[in-house]
Design a protein around this motif. Sequence first.
Motif, PDB file in Angstrom:
ATOM      1  N   LYS A  92       0.807  -1.227   0.000  1.00  0.00           N
ATOM      2  CA  LYS A  92       0.000   0.000   0.000  1.00  0.00           C
ATOM      3  C   LYS A  92       0.840   1.278   0.000  1.00  0.00           C
ATOM      4  CE  LYS A  92      -3.963  -2.034   2.462  1.00  0.00           C
ATOM      5  NZ  LYS A  92      -3.281  -3.268   2.933  1.00  0.00           N
ATOM      6  N   THR A 173      -6.105   7.852   0.557  1.00  0.00           N
ATOM      7  CA  THR A 173      -7.488   7.997   1.034  1.00  0.00           C
ATOM      8  C   THR A 173      -8.363   8.850   0.123  1.00  0.00           C
ATOM      9  OG1 THR A 173      -7.023   9.991   2.331  1.00  0.00           O
ATOM     10  CG2 THR A 173      -6.624   7.848   3.400  1.00  0.00           C
ATOM     11  N   ALA A 238      -9.670   3.398  10.581  1.00  0.00           N
ATOM     12  CA  ALA A 238     -11.081   3.209  10.222  1.00  0.00           C
ATOM     13  C   ALA A 238     -11.742   4.546   9.907  1.00  0.00           C
ATOM     14  CB  ALA A 238     -11.813   2.491  11.350  1.00  0.00           C
ATOM     15  N   GLY A 241     -11.139   5.867   6.501  1.00  0.00           N
ATOM     16  CA  GLY A 241     -11.649   5.077   5.389  1.00  0.00           C
ATOM     17  C   GLY A 241     -10.702   4.013   4.907  1.00  0.00           C
ATOM     18  N   MET A 242      -9.720   3.633   5.737  1.00  0.00           N
ATOM     19  CA  MET A 242      -8.713   2.659   5.336  1.00  0.00           C
ATOM     20  C   MET A 242      -9.035   1.250   5.838  1.00  0.00           C
ATOM     21  SD  MET A 242      -5.321   5.054   5.926  1.00  0.00           S
ATOM     22  CE  MET A 242      -4.201   3.912   5.105  1.00  0.00           C
ATOM     23  N   GLY A 243     -10.142   1.105   6.560  1.00  0.00           N
ATOM     24  CA  GLY A 243     -10.556  -0.213   7.019  1.00  0.00           C
ATOM     25  C   GLY A 243      -9.715  -0.724   8.166  1.00  0.00           C
ATOM     26  N   ASP A 244      -9.543  -2.042   8.216  1.00  0.00           N
ATOM     27  CA  ASP A 244      -8.750  -2.692   9.252  1.00  0.00           C
ATOM     28  C   ASP A 244      -7.275  -2.558   8.888  1.00  0.00           C
ATOM     29  OD1 ASP A 244      -7.505  -4.289  11.120  1.00  0.00           O
ATOM     30  OD2 ASP A 244      -8.519  -6.148  10.540  1.00  0.00           O
ATOM     31  N   SER A 248      -1.337  -3.576   8.374  1.00  0.00           N
ATOM     32  CA  SER A 248      -0.772  -2.635   7.407  1.00  0.00           C
ATOM     33  C   SER A 248       0.116  -1.635   8.121  1.00  0.00           C
ATOM     34  CB  SER A 248      -1.888  -1.889   6.668  1.00  0.00           C
ATOM     35  OG  SER A 248      -1.347  -0.905   5.802  1.00  0.00           O
TER      36      SER A 248
END
Length: 361
Positions: A92, A173, A238, A241-244, A248
């Motif tokens: 990423k 993002t 979170a 907007g990057m989730g879990d 990472s």
Amino acid sequence: MTQTAIPYLFMRGGTSRGPYLNRADLPDDLDMLADVLIAMLGSGHPLNIDGIGGGAAVATKVAMLSRSADDWADIDYFFAQVSVEDRLVDFKPTCGNILSGVGPAAIEMGLVGARGGETQVNIRAVNTGARVSATVQTPDGQVTYDGPTQIDGVPGTAAPVALQFMDTVGGATGSFLPTGNLIDTIDGIPVTCMDVAMPMVIARAADFGLSGYESATELDENTDFFAHMEAIRLQAGALMGMGDVSKSVTPKFGLVAPARTGGTIATRYFMPWKTHPTMAVTGAQCLACCVLTPGTVADAPIPNAGPAPITLEHASGQIDVLVDYDLTDTGIAINSAGLVRTARKLAAGHVYIPASVWGGN
């Protein structure tokens, strides 16, 4: 044949190092590519004893280069962060220190031809979409690594590599301020979540009961701080907007404090589970933009217009970032950021992985 040979350059880029590879020499499938890089670096052991990793996050990084189909760029730069012990690969983020070696490596690999005493190499960072122009010293049509430029965190001097970063806002993002707020409060700590070159969560050291001047070793030994920081980072990921983001390396975490050695602001940067011994080039851009944005946790007196020189004090010295920006009704609009780094070729040849991992193209 029990091993697969992969051509490589081994280079220091800024304050990081690792293998620089031709993307065409590697598998296309990302899962297989991850397995190859894990074997190559020796991830899974604290010393990376069965690979060429250096037992630290700044020395388990990989650059993969190819000629670019982009109308502007000469080179596509695909970055991988390989974990030291966890056998994980994160595709990423990008890395600005390793990017310092991309221009020289592209010329060394024959992917770009040297042009006069200086060669400009236009680079597209595949991971984030950023554009970076690198100026490499090429007297007599060859890369030179000797020169007068010193960067904190690297002994001696070397030839300068001038970097100009563009299109860095919202690469991960889609937004300069991914939460929509200048400050969010998470677990009682005010933080600024910002995405410029690297998505980051930035807080004041004092809010953690720290001075902000601790050494990297002192911070690494502070397990209570790391536990609190990671809890905040996961929640911030979170909200951004990057989730879990538990597996990472992004978003990264940064601390700020008042400057004490003549810089603009004191900073510490986390990778995120260890303290960076110096400062990431991408993180430096994000922190500098946080300083320039009124109302964040790091805002400081700023000029009326860009470009503005920002000096970040870090655990091993200082790093300078020249930010070109425009003032807007809602804050600032980033045009570009410039830094000067150095790089050096350390080795060249073939790196070997077990054929049972991958048999080659």
